[in-house]
Design a protein around this motif. Structure first.
Motif, PDB file in Angstrom:
ATOM      1  N   GLY A   1       0.814  -1.208   0.000  1.00  0.00           N
ATOM      2  CA  GLY A   1       0.000   0.000   0.000  1.00  0.00           C
ATOM      3  C   GLY A   1       0.847   1.258   0.000  1.00  0.00           C
TER       4      GLY A   1
ATOM      5  N   SER B   1      -4.033   1.339  -0.162  1.00  0.00           N
ATOM      6  CA  SER B   1      -3.973   0.299   0.870  1.00  0.00           C
ATOM      7  C   SER B   1      -5.280  -0.488   0.930  1.00  0.00           C
ATOM      8  CB  SER B   1      -3.670   0.931   2.230  1.00  0.00           C
ATOM      9  OG  SER B   1      -2.368   1.488   2.257  1.00  0.00           O
TER      10      SER B   1
ATOM     11  N   VAL C   1      -0.195  -2.094   4.439  1.00  0.00           N
ATOM     12  CA  VAL C   1      -0.917  -0.817   4.366  1.00  0.00           C
ATOM     13  C   VAL C   1      -0.019   0.279   4.917  1.00  0.00           C
ATOM     14  CG1 VAL C   1      -3.194  -1.890   4.518  1.00  0.00           C
ATOM     15  CG2 VAL C   1      -2.043  -1.215   6.621  1.00  0.00           C
TER      16      VAL C   1
END
Length: 270
Positions: free
Chosen positions: A40, A46, A63
């Protein structure tokens, strides 16, 4: 290549894969690249990575907010949103985070403010990693050496709490020895297969088992013999073969210790 390996850093949420993602994943699996970690770069990206990880069993996600995206994130609660994403069972690390002094700041933003904002986002994401017991994927790019020294200064206080993988590693071996000596990892892309990549190849030779992983950074940095094409996770097999030759190591041995390192860092089955 018959060994099952992991592409530890690719960008499957990229628009470059929007038309044929299913085929890209299939080609990866056929090439022996059975696991992929899609990275991400901001909140929207993400979320897409998490969705993709739920769609394909061989894909996991990270993320995070990339340093070049820090001024794109306008939500005051961005960190709490990131925390919510990090709790998804398909998320195996935070990132891509770090510092980027190579690209110019957005219009109207000074270099000083851009770098200060990047540092703030980086520190906050490292704190979140410590709180959530996740490791981090770190980006750095510079036109000189200042970015690297700033990066190490920010990471240092988190020693023992957070492990980092310094992705697309391209520094001399002396710098690799510093970070791996502190328990962090380095990761090699297809650059390792380029004929003129002597600095990276020296790191490939010198790195101890358990200190490094491999990646594609797809859709970027395709290895030989695909250089100049859109990179795919399947091409991790070519980078793997190139690294085995540089190290003079059998593919069985290389696959075993790299995959043990990958499992330890990402903790897929936590």
């Amino acid at each position: 290549m018959q060994k099952a390996i992991t592409d530890t850093h690719c960008h499957l949420a990229s628009s470059q894969f929007s038309e044929d993602l299913e085929e890209v994943v299939r080609r990866s699996e056929e090439a022996g690249v059975r696991r992929m970690v899609t990275i991400g770069t901001d909140l929207l990206d993400s979320r897409k990575c998490v969705e993709i990880a739920h769609e394909f069993s061989g894909v996991h996600a990270t993320v995070g907010v990339h340093p070049c995206s820090v001024f794109d994130v306008q939500d005051e609660d961005w960190l709490s949103q990131l925390c919510q994403l990090a709790n998804d069972p398909r998320v195996v690390a935070l990132g891509e985070m770090g510092l980027d002094y190579f690209h110019p700041p957005p219009d109207g933003i000074s270099v000083e403010d851009y770098r200060a904002h990047q540092k703030d986002f980086f520190r906050k994401q490292l704190e979140l990693a410590a709180e959530t017991n996740l490791n981090v994927v770190v980006h750095q790019r510079d036109r000189g050496d200042q970015c690297w020294s700033d990066l190490l200064e920010i990471v240092a206080p988190f020693a023992g709490r957070v492990r980092a993988v310094f992705h697309c590693f391209s520094h001399p071996w002396e710098e690799a020895a510093k970070v791996t000596g502190d328990g962090h990892l380095i990761s090699f892309t297809g650059i390792a297969t380029f004929k003129n990549a002597r600095v990276v190849q020296e790191c490939v030779k010198m790195a101890s088992p358990g200190a490094f992983m491999l990646e594609t950074d797809a859709p970027y940095l395709a290895p030989e013999p695909h250089r100049g094409r859109r990179c795919e996770p399947a091409f991790a097999a070519d980078t793997f073969g190139g690294i085995a030759k540089i190290r003079g190591e059998s593919e069985d041995t290389l696959a075993r210790h790299i995959e043990e390192t990958v499992d330890s860092f990402f903790r897929f089955h936590r």
